[in-house]
Each structure stands twice: as C-alpha cells, then as structure tokens.
Design an enzyme around this catalytic site. Structure first.
Site, PDB file in Angstrom:
ATOM      1  N   LYS A 137      14.077 -42.606  -7.619  1.00 44.30           N
ATOM      2  CA  LYS A 137      14.125 -43.692  -8.470  1.00 44.30           C
ATOM      3  C   LYS A 137      14.246 -44.922  -7.899  1.00 44.30           C
ATOM      4  O   LYS A 137      13.586 -45.272  -6.632  1.00 44.30           O
ATOM      5  CB  LYS A 137      15.106 -43.485  -9.777  1.00 44.30           C
ATOM      6  CG  LYS A 137      14.811 -42.386 -10.765  1.00 44.30           C
ATOM      7  CD  LYS A 137      15.899 -41.978 -11.583  1.00 44.30           C
ATOM      8  CE  LYS A 137      16.809 -41.253 -10.877  1.00 44.30           C
ATOM      9  NZ  LYS A 137      18.012 -40.581 -11.823  1.00 44.30           N
ATOM     10  N   ASP A 173      22.316 -35.332 -14.649  1.00 43.58           N
ATOM     11  CA  ASP A 173      22.081 -35.874 -15.960  1.00 43.58           C
ATOM     12  C   ASP A 173      21.700 -34.946 -16.949  1.00 43.58           C
ATOM     13  O   ASP A 173      21.795 -34.742 -18.029  1.00 43.58           O
ATOM     14  CB  ASP A 173      21.543 -37.279 -15.863  1.00 43.58           C
ATOM     15  CG  ASP A 173      20.114 -37.311 -15.488  1.00 43.58           C
ATOM     16  OD1 ASP A 173      19.538 -38.465 -15.239  1.00 43.58           O
ATOM     17  OD2 ASP A 173      19.581 -36.395 -14.910  1.00 43.58           O
TER      18      ASP A 173
HETATM   19  C1  0WK Z   1      21.437 -41.291 -20.414  1.00 41.14           C
HETATM   20  C2  0WK Z   1      22.559 -40.358 -19.572  1.00 41.14           C
HETATM   21  C3  0WK Z   1      22.346 -40.460 -18.045  1.00 41.14           C
HETATM   22  C4  0WK Z   1      20.895 -40.661 -17.657  1.00 41.14           C
HETATM   23  C5  0WK Z   1      20.261 -41.445 -18.674  1.00 41.14           C
HETATM   24  C6  0WK Z   1      18.849 -41.294 -18.061  1.00 41.14           C
HETATM   25  O1  0WK Z   1      23.682 -40.843 -19.939  1.00 41.14           O
HETATM   26  O2  0WK Z   1      23.076 -39.600 -17.590  1.00 41.14           O
HETATM   27  O3  0WK Z   1      20.788 -40.580 -16.396  1.00 41.14           O
HETATM   28  O4  0WK Z   1      20.361 -41.404 -19.892  1.00 41.14           O
HETATM   29  O5  0WK Z   1      17.883 -42.289 -18.871  1.00 41.14           O
HETATM   30  P1  0WK Z   1      17.651 -43.464 -18.369  1.00 41.14           P
HETATM   31  O6  0WK Z   1      18.865 -44.490 -18.512  1.00 41.14           O
HETATM   32  O7  0WK Z   1      17.232 -43.347 -17.024  1.00 41.14           O
HETATM   33  O8  0WK Z   1      16.575 -44.115 -19.190  1.00 41.14           O
HETATM   34  C1  BGC Z   2      16.176 -37.152 -10.327  1.00 37.74           C
HETATM   35  C2  BGC Z   2      16.907 -36.258 -11.040  1.00 37.74           C
HETATM   36  C3  BGC Z   2      17.261 -36.773 -12.463  1.00 37.74           C
HETATM   37  C4  BGC Z   2      16.082 -37.437 -13.005  1.00 37.74           C
HETATM   38  C5  BGC Z   2      16.298 -38.153 -14.413  1.00 37.74           C
HETATM   39  C6  BGC Z   2      15.081 -37.911 -10.969  1.00 37.74           C
HETATM   40  O1  BGC Z   2      14.618 -38.854 -10.042  1.00 37.74           O
HETATM   41  O2  BGC Z   2      15.724 -36.521  -9.100  1.00 37.74           O
HETATM   42  O3  BGC Z   2      18.143 -35.553 -10.495  1.00 37.74           O
HETATM   43  O4  BGC Z   2      17.894 -35.825 -13.391  1.00 37.74           O
HETATM   44  O5  BGC Z   2      15.583 -38.473 -12.249  1.00 37.74           O
HETATM   45  O6  BGC Z   2      17.565 -38.975 -14.311  1.00 37.74           O
END
Ligand code: 0WK
Ligand code: BGC
Length: 849
Positions: A137, A173
């Site tokens: 990321k 996560d």
């Molecule tokens: C909320 C979870 C967190 C995860 C995230 C993934 O609490 O652990 O990494 O969702 O979604 P994002 O915030 O990357 O859209």
């Molecule tokens: C990471 C994972 C993670 C996912 C969602 C990926 O880039 O390698 O460990 O679970 O993103 O957050």
C-alpha cells in the site's frame, strides 16, 4: 472459473513446504487457532495500522455471558513522512498515540494486554511475533522489513518509559475482521478486506500447513492474495493500464493482484483509462487536462459517487468530478466515465470473487462437506463504500459456487475488536492452558517420583515376603507352589480354565514331549454376565474354574483373599475356590475332573512364555519366609495391584484416582492397579474430562449425559485415540459416540493429551514396579548385571500403541543394571496353567514331591 482454479494452485504452492519459498501467494500461518467461545472477559487494548486510518482502541469484554463488548477508540493520523521515512520514528509515533490514548482514558498506570493489527505481510512463528516481509500500500518506512514489528513497538514504548502494555498478539486485518465477525457468527471462518489493499484469510486444517509441525486442529492462514500474479501468473489478464499502475507504484512488480482491485489503485486505474481514451479521441474531444494527467488525481471515492445506483446522481457526480479535473464533459463523457468506473470496479469484484471461491472450495474439501455452510467477515472502504461492489461480489461468488451456503457479514467495528478478541482468546487460552497443565501436572511423574515408587515397591516386596510384616504388607508376595518349569518330558491332554481377564476361556491343551515337544490347544471363550460377576458365588461357580488364592497346604487349594476388577460375587471371599468348583461340578452330575492346579494368570503367562524361552526366574525359597524350606525357587505372585492400599501411593494419587477408587467395587483396594490397569484408565480419563468440562476448560463447558456414565469411556478408546494413525476426525467420532457432538479440534487435541498422560503414567508406574522386581532378583543373586526375560500378556500391553515402549523405557532407566527382554504371550495363561498341571502330573508320576 479458470482464475479460481489457477489461484487454488497458487494456494497449494504456498501451503506446500517445498514450493512455498518460490510461491507468490505466501499463505502465512497466523497462529490464531481458536475463535471466541463466550468465556472471554476483561479489558484489552488494540492498535489498528494499515488501513486508511490508524486507530487505538480499548475493548471491554463483559463477563455477562451475553459477551457484550464496549469499545472506545481514537483515530490518529500517520503522517506521510513517517509512512515513507524512518521506521523507528514510525513506531515511536505509534507509541506516542498509544500514550495519548491511555492518558485520555486515565489508564496509563494499567499494564493491559494488547493486540496489534498490522495489515502487511508478516512471517510469524508465534502469535506475539511478526517479521515484516515487505511493505505494501502506501507504506515504505525503512529499517522495518525483515524485522519483528512487536519488538520495534516494545522498543518504542520502552523508550518512552511512561507506560507499559502486554503485547499478546499481532494479527493481520483480515484476521481481525474474521474474529470481529466470528464474535457474532460462529460460522465465520473467512476474513476478507477490500479497502486500501485487499487480502483474505481463512481457517485451514493444520495437516495442510506443511510449514508447521502438527496436523491436529485448524489455524487461520493469511493468504496475502494481493501478491497473486507477482510470479507472472496473471500476465494474460493484466492490461497495459495495470502495468502502468504497477510501474508508477511504490513497489513495482509486487502486489499485482491487489493493484487490479483495491482502493489505493482503483481511482488511478480509471484515470489512466480515461487518459488513454482521451488520447484516442474517445473522450472529452481528445482534450486532457493537467489534473487528469496527474497521478492520483482521480480518487477512488469518486468512483463510489459516480456509480451511485440512482443513475442520475451518479452521472451528476461524474460531471462534478470531471469538472473538478478541469474537464468540460459532455453527457456521453459522463456516461462513458461511469461505464469505465463500472468496468473497473466490476472487474475488481469478479477477480475477488474468483479467488474467494478458491478459498471456499478449499474449506469445503477440508471438511469433505457436501454442502458448505460458512460466513465471510468483510471490511474495507471499497466493499463498504462502493454502491455496487458487494452485490457484484456476492452474485459472482454464488454463481461460481451455487452448492455453497455462503453468508457475508460486514464488520461494523473494524478489526480492532477482532484484535482484542484474539488477545482475549490468547489470554483465555493462556489461562486455561495454565489451569489445565496445573491439573495435568498431577498426572505427570518425575524421574525422582518414579524412583520413589520403585523404592517403596521394593520395600513392600520385602515386607510381603517376611513372616513378621506379611499381614500388614500391601503387596502380599503370595507363594504359588509353582517350583518347577517344564523339562520337555511332559505329555498328555489337560483342561484349563482362564478366568479373571477381559474374557473367560476354557481350553484343552495337548502336550507332546521329547525334542519336538510342543503344545496343541483348542479353546472357547465364554462371557461371564455382569450380574453373575456381581451375583452369588453359586452362579459364578457354575461359570468358572479358578481365581487367585492363598494356598495353605497345597497346590490345589486357593483361598480367595478378595475379588478385584469387575468381580464381586458373594460367598466366595475366604473360600477355597477349588472346593467351590468341585461342588459346582458335582451338582451337575455330568462329568468329573481331577483338579491338579490353581494358578494366577501372571504365573500362567510366565509358564506359557518360559515354554519357548527358559530364561525365566523364580524367587529363591530362602526369601519366601511364609513357606518352609530354603532350597530351590518358587514362583511368587506379587499381587502388586494392592500396592498403595496402605497409603504408599497417596502422595502420587490425584483427585481423579480418588474418585475412581471411591466409585469402584472395592474402594481403598488395589490402588496401584487402579492407576495402571485397563479396567480403570478409561475411567480416570473420563473423570479428568468431566473436571475440565466442569471448569469450562473443555467442550465449551458443555457436559454430555453419556460422559457422566461410569465406564462409558472405555480404555480401548485410549489406544484408538493415541494411535498415530488416527486423525482428529476419528477422535471426534469417538467423542460424538460419547454425546459430545459439538467438540472442537482443540477439544480433540486435549482429549488426546489427557489420554496419553494417563496411559503414560500407567506405563511409567508399571515400569517402576517392574524395576523393583528385576533389581530385587539381581540383588538376590548378588549380580552386578542381570539379563532376564519377562513374560507379558494383557490387552493394555498388547493393544495400546505406546504403553509397552514407555514401560520398557522407564524400566531401563530405573533398573540400568538389568537387561530385560519382554516375551509377549501369544497363547494366554491357559496354556501356562496346563503346563503347570503337566509338570505337577509328571512330578507326581515320577514320585517326586
Ligand atoms: C477497517 C479495519 C482495518 C482494515 C481496514 C481496511 O479496522 O483493520 O485495515 O478496514 O480497509 P481500508 O481502511 O483500507 O479501506
Ligand atoms: C496487505 C495485507 C492486508 C491488505 C488489506 C495488503 O496490502 O499486504 O496484509 O491485509 O492489504 O489491508
């Protein structure tokens, strides 16, 4: 479907020890093996790093049986310079945020357990250690890859020195999401994230995790499917746009699958397509703008708005976004832009569906389930905020696996709660493990304790042999009047009755003399009904021939001291069993017998084995003070089962031994036997399982009626459960037979541990007792080294997968000056009884006495 099959192959490569190093999809073990069972409680801290927000949480799990959870959290920013800068500063920042949070809640003085959600690919060797494989990321801090992130965090917290926490778990996560949703739906065994990044985890069978030892139970595997295709496996599906995205990313060549799906890249995918179409005069009259040409200028959230299912709003959003990029879109441009968004996000949803289906199939095959019923816990901004993503994903999954009952459960409170749950489970498991081991330790005997058992057994043997102490001795060392072994001249037909083992046998034994001396046997097994074993002596007499004795005058008299094992027939104890049998035979007026000998099954076994291997030994007469005369030897029946009846074993007896004894036919008697023999081992195990269940340490505290039934846990179950060939599934079928239908893999693992501890202790105690016997024989003969053969019989010794080897190891360790060979009796003690009869007849006919 093809992609799903392709990904399944990648999963196998990741799971397989040999191919894992080169596999793109790493299938990382997480050391999360259990899901919440409803008994967790307490306060737990959680950190959630890796998504679009960094959050610090305090999760209170109530002990109100409803498992209510209260959460307080705070979102903290992670400045870009820390995401791309110095790793230790990043962890210092995390520690600062944690300190700020604890300060706010006024709990800085508490050392609370903490679970750390760290959403990047990590190699783990245990739950509270995770080495970052590489950043994904938007992260690229230096000095972190290849390091244990828990140690980095502990170091930063230590550096502050103004608070402390107990980091019990670090999870991904996806795992946090699975655990969060698993809290409400126990079918949840998959965690899916489609957010900034994308990934999935699921509960895999340990036997498929070749990177780890042990094949019992399950463990959650973090697939890290974002890396699918990093080995070129997706080149036929990736477009030039995908390659452009990757080339412009922080980690070219990595996370290629993620870059086709997740939120960090979706907006950019659309932008690059719009740029490409514009340059090909397909949009915006071919006019680009600086904004449109700017990397990252088309935010993924734009797509959510543009695809808003109320079309008008969606197109309005498209126009607003395009104008925001300095474009002057026509309606067609807006429609095309919306179409591009739909195609990009639909591809993302379908790619996700394909890999998710591979995971579903893996779980279904693991369970050999006709119809898989499972729940997928989901989180992530794309899944939650995109108006159509979830529906498209569900639809494609159900199209690809119509035979699976798949439910999607959107996580409402992020993976922080999941991290707290994993920590709570780790905390509970640690506490339960400590409690179980504290109880099981009472069944573990140290070498010193076994040496003490040996010493006390030797002492009792001496007391049993001495005229003064015999009466008080618990080990009666009973003379058997068997003083000679076959010399090969014996011949004739002899009847033998074998009562007292797991089956009653009547035998006709034909002994041939001379060089080729050998024995032919015909036998028939009869059952002794329980009510007869516990009925009146009359009935038994009808059924049997011999038990053990106290011969006052001769060979053919045996006074029953007391019943043991399952026998309790009245009117026999203190009686001469030969007389009882003669009366029974006389009452039948059908046939007559000439009774020559009554022997104990140990004597019969010794004689049977000595017929093939003469290196057997009897006890020197001068040591048997109960019998006149010092010449020669005689076989002594130790009746060591009674060792401990005078309290010699009380400090080794556990609460379970006492329960088994209290509920037995003969409380206070045969204490040593009750810790060793097949009649009782199952009962000891059952009582340990009952105790564990009552304490909530097993079967989620749910006891089955059947398990409450005495003797329902047969000792043969121990042999089955401990056989290396038996898979957990088969152990579970034994537990199901005992009414424990909802037992888990962990329960089966524990049942196996209890069985092996109980049988191990039995084998060790037996080894210690035998060490006392062989060392006594060695000392009797003033030998420095003794080599001797032991004839052995008995279902437990013969059928238990480990009993004999553990007993022999213990014996060798406790009596190192004795080389002991074990001769397993194949013909039972009936043959021995016949040989003793044959010897008695030979001696009588030779006029010797
Ligand atoms: C909320 C979870 C967190 C995860 C995230 C993934 O609490 O652990 O990494 O969702 O979604 P994002 O915030 O990357 O859209
Ligand atoms: C990471 C994972 C993670 C996912 C969602 C990926 O880039 O390698 O460990 O679970 O993103 O957050």
């Amino acid at each position: 479907m093809d992609l799903s099959i392709r990904f399944r192959r990648e999963m196998d490569k990741g799971l397989c020890r040999d191919t894992n190093p080169t596999a793109a999809v790493k299938m990382l073990p997480t050391f999360v093996r259990s899901t919440p069972d409803g008994t967790e409680q307490g306060e737990f801290l959680a950190l959630d790093l890796g998504g679009s927000n960094f959050r610090v949480l305090l999760v209170k799990v109530m002990a109100d049986g409803k498992q209510a959870v209260e959460m307080e959290d705070q979102i903290y920013a992670i400045p870009e310079h820390l995401m791309r800068g110095c790793g230790s500063e990043l962890f210092d920042h995390i520690a600062d945020c944690l300190a700020n949070f604890l300060e706010k809640l006024g709990i800085k003085d508490k050392k609370l357990p903490l679970g750390f959600t760290f959403s990047f690919p990590c190699q783990q060797t245990k739950l509270d250690e995770a080495v970052l494989v590489y950043w994904t990321k938007a992260f690229k801090s230096n000095g972190v890859e290849g390091k244990d992130v828990v140690s980095l965090l502990r170091k930063s917290i230590k550096k502050r020195g103004d608070f402390d926490v107990d980091i019990l778990a670090v999870i991904n996560d996806t795992v946090g999401t699975m655990m969060t949703c698993g809290y409400d739906d126990h079918h949840c065994e998959i965690g899916l994230i489609v957010g900034t990044g994308t990934n999935a985890c699921y509960m895999e069978q340990m036997r498929n995790l070749e990177l780890l030892d042990g094949d019992e139970g399950r463990m959650c595997v973090n697939t890290e499917w974002g890396a699918f295709g990093d080995d070129g496996a997706l080149e036929d599906l990736r477009t030039d746009i995908d390659r452009e995205i990757d080339a412009g990313s922080l980690n070219p060549g990595k996370q290629l699958f993620e870059k086709m799906i997740s939120g960090l890249y979706m907006g950019e995918l659309v932008r690059l397509i719009l740029v490409k179409m514009t340059k090909e005069q397909l949009l915006f009259q071919g006019k680009t703008t600086a904004e449109l040409l700017t990397t990252g200028s088309f935010n993924t959230s734009y797509i959510y708005a543009i695809e808003n299912d109320k079309d008008e709003e969606g197109l309005a959003s498209a126009e607003k976004v395009l104008r925001g990029l300095g474009l002057d879109p026509l309606v067609e441009d807006c429609i095309s832009t919306q179409r591009v968004c739909q195609i990009v996000s639909t591809r993302a949803a379908h790619l996700c569906a394909a890999t998710l289906v591979a995971v579903l199939r893996q779980i279904r095959d693991n369970k050999a389930a006709e119809k898989l019923r499972t729940t997928i816990g989901v989180d992530g901004s794309v899944y939650k905020s995109h108006p159509e993503f979830s529906r498209r994903l569900h639809k494609m999954v159900r199209r690809l696996v119509p035979d699976c009952d798949v439910r999607f459960l959107q996580s409402q409170c992020g993976s922080g709660k999941g991290a707290a749950m994993v920590t709570a489970v780790a905390y509970r498991l640690a506490a339960q493990h400590a409690e179980r081991q504290r109880i099981l330790d009472t069944l573990r005997l140290s070498r010193e304790q076994l040496l003490e058992v040996k010493r006390r057994m030797s002492e009792e043997m001496v007391r049993g042999l001495s005229k003064q102490a015999h009466e008080q001795a618990s080990v009666k060392m009973l003379p058997t009047y068997v003083r000679a072994t076959p010399d090969g001249t014996e011949h004739g037909d002899f009847l033998a009755l074998d009562l007292g083992g797991s089956s009653f046998r009547v035998l006709l034994v034909r002994v041939r003399s001379g060089k080729r001396h050998n024995v032919d046997m015909h036998h028939k097994i009869y059952t002794i009904p329980q009510e007869t074993m516990q009925g009146t002596g009359e009935e038994v007499k009808h059924h049997w021939v011999h038990v053990f004795y106290k011969p006052l005058l001769s060979f053919v008299q045996g006074i029953l001291l007391r019943w043991t094992k399952g026998f309790k027939a009245s009117g026999c104890e203190g009686q001469d069993v030969i007389t009882l049998l003669k009366d029974a035979v006389r009452r039948r007026k059908e046939f007559d017998l000439s009774f020559v000998a009554v022997v104990n099954d140990t004597v019969g076994t010794m004689m049977t084995c000595s017929y093939e291997d003469p290196k057997f030994s009897l006890v020197e007469m001068q040591n048997i003070e109960l019998v006149e005369g010092d010449d020669g030897c005689m076989c002594v029946n130790m009746e060591w089962g009674a060792f401990g009846d005078n309290g010699e074993l009380d400090d080794f007896c556990t609460q379970f031994d006492r329960i088994v004894d209290d509920c037995s036919n003969n409380p206070g008697k045969q204490r040593y036997e009750k810790m060793i023999s097949g009649m009782y081992l199952g009962e000891i195990v059952r009582n340990v399982l009952m105790d564990f269940t009552a304490k909530g340490l097993l079967f989620r505290g749910k006891l089955s009626e059947r398990l409450k039934t005495r003797c329902i846990f047969e000792t043969k179950f121990l042999s089955q459960i401990e056989s290396d060939r038996l898979a957990m599934r088969q152990i579970r079928s034994i537990l199901q037979h005992l009414g424990l239908t909802s037992s888990t893999c962990d329960d089966s693992v524990l049942v196996k541990e209890v069985c092996s501890l109980v049988s191990r202790r039995a084998a060790q105690l037996c080894g210690a007792g035998l060490a006392a016997v062989v060392d006594k024989i060695r000392q009797n003969r003033n030998l420095n080294q003794l080599s001797i053969t032991v004839g052995v019989d008995g279902t437990l010794y013969k059928t238990h997968p480990h009993f004999s080897s553990i007993m022999q190891e213990t014996l060798q360790d406790l009596a190192p000056q004795c080389q002991v060979t074990f001769h397993k009796s194949e013909d039972g003690s009936g043959k021995g009884a016949a040989l003793i009869t044959a010897v008695a007849c030979r001696i009588k006919s030779d006029g010797q006495h």
